[in-house]
Write an enzyme that holds these catalytic residues in place. Structure first.
Site: not given
Lengths: 184, 589
Positions: B52, B114-115, B164, B485
């Site tokens: 993502e 969940f999630q 959802k 760097m």
């Protein structure tokens, strides 16, 4: 002080802050929607600003507006940033710095529980009368006083109650409004 | 046309109504209804990413190269948390994104489902605004408002979290014109600046003897017309122009009035001119600490005009004498108009001594480096890449580190929207996915990610996305087997103790490219570099170019921590780099 040497929050700034912090009361008009308080408080936390007192309540139900009163301590430069950063939040309508705009009224309410009997109990009652505190609950061993006024008045009343059997205190935080005919 | 449809269908319809053609996303349990609605239409093309974070950087590259809003679609929980880096990056660099996150059903919110995660809580401080939509009938308004907020005022990321059950629920869809005024009557981004202030600014410009235009990403965000106005304003006035990292391309790199980038790794002439100017005209930049260096010694003798669409940027870091809150393009248009009413001459004569001084600084050739015939110098590699692509419409993205600064120094741009880099947040791993996003928006253009071997491994998996969608991005890795760097700062500040700044067990980038289905090219010989670059450009598909460069090259010039603009390290002083920064400077970032 040379205006070119204004201090800053930059990581590069090595000298100490020279501006003196001031206590200011801000009035913030916001859309009353879920998460708005978290946005305000999160902004203060994320940018390292202080909150001395915070009062929130819906004030205009039809328009869905809430008024938030924040008391903060910051240097003039940071106060400007606080105001501008608050105004960047999408649900914030207006921010007024009541302290710098001059004449404003500041009031707070406290509920104060005092225990005891005999002479201290009588003294607490006399003082309550002098401070125009209401008795909102009473038992044979205790009172709950309701007192409103400037925070300094409440501070004094609480200080007087300490030797007389102060049990606990709850305060609402500051509600403030400007004087005169103009609204926010 | 108020129409009954499900929340999931509303999401797609709102995307279509807001002109979205491509979105970057990754499905998951809570997002399935939206994916199902996506499956049954062909107006919006979905690009399946591999992580993502990649989706967010792709959307950033897409947005920055087109001026349109970049759109991300991810699932709840880890989908949302993985998007946080890209959202923060977009907030820091003012990139317009709309990120749609799925959420567990409203009945499960707060149950540690969940999630499940507190997406709006987590992203509150890394978005311009965010929403949790609990009622399907709010969804059309929220979607339209999200696009409006993302792309107006100072642009930024806006997140819409959709449970959802709301995706499944049936409701009434309203188009953009049907929703009525925004819920947030409080949102009034600035547009045109105050004419009186602009006139005052022009008067100051007409008196300036040592003026400088200090321009930034605000000009790119304002649109291509703003870049045109900057060119016109520069020509009218004859003033020198410098830019921040984010503003590169707004002014042509080939123009004689161009002084190169300013700031920590900017040119000597740009920084000296900032330090010694009598009038600084900041247009769409925010006095970032990489630009100002030591604040109490920043440009001590200057009067400062600051044009910014965000009032909170003005006076935040440095004192400003004249503030103009407004869109940089509109303000410059007004400046041009007012200038024309007052004079038809540039201030060529009045500022001739200033230009003479600038030429003196320029003659130091602060971007110079010692080239080599045995090893490829990274600066040389970028210069050769520039020569090989000159004249083509080329889009450059970068990762973060030395290679990013070398690209900014040695790859000049003629046009806006051609340079995509992570400036504010400094996100390693930005460049490869950003290149994918740019290539989606411009399928026929040449898109090159100038990368480092450390950064590119952070989002390397998106090469698979490039292969899947036949996006012929070129990843030009300046491989010094170091986090260059970090290594340079360890030399500067920590006695050359290279704590974890070298890359061991590097992958074989050629084989890696082949494993993904792309092409790998390796080059370590300066004599073969041009031919290898040509081979990369000729290949019709994604390429990983493993360019093995000098391992301990320092990125110079440099304003070290705690120093003002006029105390830069130039390439000549390189030998004694460890002695430059004092004890106090070491504490700084």
């Amino acid at each position: 002080m040379n205006a070119h040497l204004q201090p800053s929050g930059s990581a590069y700034f090595l000298a100490a802050e020279t501006q003196v912090p001031e206590r200011h009361t801000l009035s913030v008009l916001v859309d009353n929607e879920p998460g708005i308080l978290a946005r305000i408080v999160g902004l203060f936390a994320a940018r390292g600003y202080n909150i001395d007192s915070l009062t929130v309540s819906e004030t205009e139900h039809e328009k869905g507006l809430s008024r938030i009163t924040v008391v903060t301590v910051a240097t003039p430069k940071v106060l400007t940033q606080i105001k501008l950063q608050l105004e960047r939040l999408i649900p914030v309508h207006r921010v007024h710095d009541l302290t710098s705009e001059g004449k404003s009224l500041e009031r707070e309410l406290a509920l104060i529980k005092v225990g005891g009997s005999g002479e201290p109990r009588a003294e607490a009652l006399r003082l309550a009368d002098a401070f125009r505190a209401q008795i909102v609950d009473a038992t044979t061993e205790s009172f709950v006083f309701e007192v409103t006024g400037k925070p300094s008045k409440i501070d004094s009343f609480i200080a007087l109650m300490v030797p007389l059997g102060l049990i606990e205190v709850v305060r609402t935080g500051l509600a403030a409004i400007s004087r005169g005919p103009e609204g926010m | 046309m108020a129409e009954q449809m499900t929340g999931a269908e509303m999401v797609i319809q709102a995307l279509v109504d807001n002109g979205v053609e491509h979105i970057f996303g990754y499905p998951g349990g809570a997002a399935l209804p939206i994916y199902d609605a996506m499956f049954q239409q062909d107006k919006v093309q979905h690009i399946l990413v591999r992580h993502e974070q990649g989706a967010t950087h792709m959307a950033e590259g897409y947005a920055r190269s087109t001026g349109k809003v970049g759109v991300v679609l991810v699932t709840s929980g880890p989908g949302a948390t993985n998007a946080v880096t890209g959202l923060t990056d977009a907030l820091m660099d003012s990139i317009p994104l709309v990120c749609i996150t799925a959420q567990v059903p409203t009945t499960l919110i707060g149950s540690d489902a969940f999630q499940e995660c507190d997406t709006v809580g987590i992203t509150r401080s890394c978005t311009k605004h965010n929403y949790l939509v609990k009622n399907v009938n709010d969804l059309p308004r929220v979607m339209h408002e999200a696009f409006h907020i993302a792309n107006s005022g100072r642009p930024g990321p806006v997140l819409v979290d959709i449970p959802k059950d709301v995706q499944f629920a049936l409701g009434t869809y309203l188009g953009i014109d049907e929703i009525g005024p925004s819920r947030h009557k409080s949102y009034h981004p600035a547009t045109a600046g105050d004419s009186k202030a602009i006139e005052l600014a022009v008067d100051m410009m007409l008196k300036a003897e040592r003026p400088i235009f200090y321009t930034g990403g605000g000009i790119i965000n304002s649109g291509p017309e703003a870049s045109e106005k900057l060119r016109e304003l520069a020509e009218l006035t004859g003033f020198p122009v410098t830019s921040t990292l984010m503003g590169l391309g707004a002014f042509p790199g080939s123009n004689p009035q161009w002084m190169g980038m300013l700031g920590m790794h900017g040119t000597y002439e740009a920084n000296m001119a900032m330090h010694d100017c009598d009038l600084m005209i900041n247009i769409g930049a925010r006095f970032d600490d990489r630009i100002t260096g030591r604040i109490d010694a920043f440009s001590p003798g200057s009067t400062r005009i600051h044009v910014d669409i965000d009032p909170s940027s003005i006076g935040k870091n440095v004192r400003t004498d004249l503030a103009i809150v407004g869109d940089s393009g509109l303000v410059m248009e007004e400046m041009v108009r007012i200038w024309r009413t007052k004079t038809n001459q540039p201030r060529t004569e009045a500022i001739a001594p200033w230009w003479e001084q600038i030429e003196g600084w320029r003659s130091k050739h602060s971007l110079g480096f010692k080239n080599s015939t045995t090893t490829i110098k990274p600066q040389h590699a970028i210069q050769r890449l520039y020569q090989a692509t000159k004249g083509r419409d080329v889009y450059i993205t970068t990762e973060v580190g030395q290679h990013q600064m070398w690209a900014a120094q040695h790859f000049p741009f003629e046009m806006p929207n051609r340079w995509m880099t992570s400036g504010g947040l400094g996100t390693m791993g930005y460049g490869l996915p950003a290149a994918v996003g740019v290539q989606v928006a411009h399928p026929d253009a040449l898109v090159i990610d100038i990368a480092g071997e450390a950064s590119v491994q952070m989002t390397m998996q998106e090469l698979s996305t490039a292969v899947q969608y036949r996006l012929p991005i070129k990843v030009f890795i300046l491989n010094n087997e170091r986090m260059g760097m970090v290594r340079q700062w360890q030399d500067l500040l920590h006695g050359g103790r290279y704590a974890h700044s070298y890359s061991e067990s590097l992958p074989d980038f050629v084989k890696l490219a082949e494993a993904y289905g792309g092409k790998g090219i390796r080059c370590s010989d300066p004599a073969l570099l041009d031919a290898a670059i040509q081979e990369m450009l000729d290949y019709d598909g994604p390429v990983l170019f493993d360019c093995l460069v000098e391992k301990h090259e320092n990125c110079l010039p440099m304003i070290p921590s705690g120093k003002p603009h006029n105390e830069m390290i130039l390439p000549d002083f390189e030998d004694d780099i460890g002695a430059v920064i004092d004890e106090k400077g070491r504490q700084l970032v």
